[in-house]
Design an enzyme around this catalytic site. Structure first.
Site, PDB file in Angstrom:
ATOM      1  CB  SER A   1      -0.979   4.009   4.287  1.00 22.99           C
ATOM      2  OG  SER A   1      -1.938   3.137   4.734  1.00 22.99           O
TER       3      SER A   1
ATOM      4  CE  LYS B   1      -5.091   2.575   4.570  1.00 26.04           C
ATOM      5  NZ  LYS B   1      -4.332   2.001   5.837  1.00 26.04           N
TER       6      LYS B   1
ATOM      7  CE1 TYR C   1      -6.677   0.961   1.453  1.00 24.43           C
ATOM      8  CE2 TYR C   1      -6.085  -1.682   1.091  1.00 24.43           C
ATOM      9  CZ  TYR C   1      -5.889  -0.461   1.653  1.00 24.43           C
ATOM     10  OH  TYR C   1      -5.046  -0.314   2.798  1.00 24.43           O
TER      11      TYR C   1
ATOM     12  CE1 TYR D   1      -0.039   2.069   8.282  1.00 21.73           C
ATOM     13  CE2 TYR D   1       2.537   2.886   8.601  1.00 21.73           C
ATOM     14  CZ  TYR D   1       1.451   2.476   7.749  1.00 21.73           C
ATOM     15  OH  TYR D   1       1.383   2.219   6.190  1.00 21.73           O
TER      16      TYR D   1
ATOM     17  CB  VAL E   1       3.847  -0.525   3.974  1.00 17.61           C
ATOM     18  CG1 VAL E   1       3.144  -0.668   5.396  1.00 17.61           C
ATOM     19  CG2 VAL E   1       2.984  -0.776   2.954  1.00 17.61           C
TER      20      VAL E   1
END
Ligand code: GLU
Length: 310
Positions: free
Chosen positions: A68, A71, A193, A245, A263
């Protein structure tokens, strides 16, 4: 070596020594086999400063799956490419839902709450696939330039695993497409992605790569503008409210830094005007955040008084 640097190095080593054992409270990500097999007892931390110092401890040169954290790179690329029109397709609010939740997306007619939950990152991936002739290569090139390292790679085993177990992300992407909020073909968006999630980088490389976010968009080493000061501010704001998160509120409350976790066990925290802290330890808590990674960032922030809310 400068005394402050020696002190910081000693602090990082001491933190690592005291925090490392708490990794047993967490559980390594097991949603894909390629991550489930990562050694749980590895841990590292790097602090890169705008002034040009990089201080590290533990396994800070060990590449791990950035997941992540990718991102954030994607968001900066998309903001640079399409400007403010991005904010008509994705919002900037905390979601209050797990990062991969689909429920809210239907209620909110295919407009993701923010760019760092999976739906938002898939939307950003769509922007990249539809605006770059080869978005994966453009992404890797961007990251390699920021890290100043041409050897940064996509871990193909992780990529294949993501692809095989990617039905939840596919569902998010198809739902957004059904609302007209995805332009490219879904397999292309997913492939982009999963590629960016599967990039492997070390704490040291990540800490250096994100220095521009601590320096109003300018890479302090090359003096190049990576994004506008306004966009650096916006990214930091989103990371402050949504980067950890469903534990972002607690992280802001107790640590007080814009941060993004993944993660793979990485945590990257921006200290505006000072630098970037990046820590890594694979075992995660129930929110998906690295147990040791968070404590390491919290420890450095506290010792050095780095909270942005002071
Ligand atoms: N590849 C993961 C997924 O999309 C990334 C999750 C994360 O690091 O938050 O499920």
């Amino acid at each position: 070596m400068n005394k402050n640097i020696v002190d910081l190095h000693e602090k990082l080593q001491a933190l690592l020594l005291t925090q490392r054992d708490s990794s047993i409270q967490g559980k390594v990500a097991d949603y894909i086999p390629a991550l489930a097999s990562v050694k749980p007892d590895l841990a590292g931390i790097s602090v890169a400063t705008i002034a040009g110092n990089v201080v590290s401890a533990g396994e800070y040169q060990h590449p791990f799956s950035i997941q992540s954290i990718s991102k954030v790179f994607g968001l900066v690329m998309a903001m640079n490419r399409i400007g403010d029109s991005l904010w008509q397709r994705v919002r900037m609010e905390p979601s209050g839902q797990p990062f991969n939740s689909i429920i809210q997306l239907e209620w909110e007619k295919g407009i993701p709450r923010n760019p760092v939950i999976n739906a938002g990152a898939l939307l950003v991936s769509d922007v990249l696939t539809s605006h770059f002739s080869s978005s994966k290569l453009a992404f890797l090139t961007f990251v390699r330039k920021l890290a100043g390292n041409e050897s940064i790679f996509v871990d193909n085993q992780v990529y294949q695993s993501e692809l095989t177990h990617g039905n939840g992300n596919a569902a998010l992407a198809y739902l957004m497409k059904s609302f007209g909020n995805i332009e490219s073909e879904i397999p292309e968006v997913l492939s982009h992605y999963f590629t960016q999630c599967s990039i492997a980088m070390s704490c040291e490389q990540l800490a250096k790569s994100f220095l521009f976010l601590a320096n109003k968009g300018i890479d302090p080493r090359t003096k190049k503008t990576i994004c506008t000061a306004r966009d650096a501010h916006r990214v930091n704001a989103i990371l402050s409210t949504s980067g950890m998160y469903d534990q972002s509120g607690e992280f802001a409350f107790s640590v007080g830094l814009p941060a993004k976790s993944g993660v793979g066990g990485g945590v990257m925290a921006v200290v505006p005007g000072y630098g970037v802290i990046c820590s890594w330890s694979p075992p995660l808590n129930s929110f998906g955040n690295s147990v040791v990674g968070m404590s390491l960032v919290a420890g450095v922030a506290e010792e050095l008084g780095l909270s942005i809310y002071h």
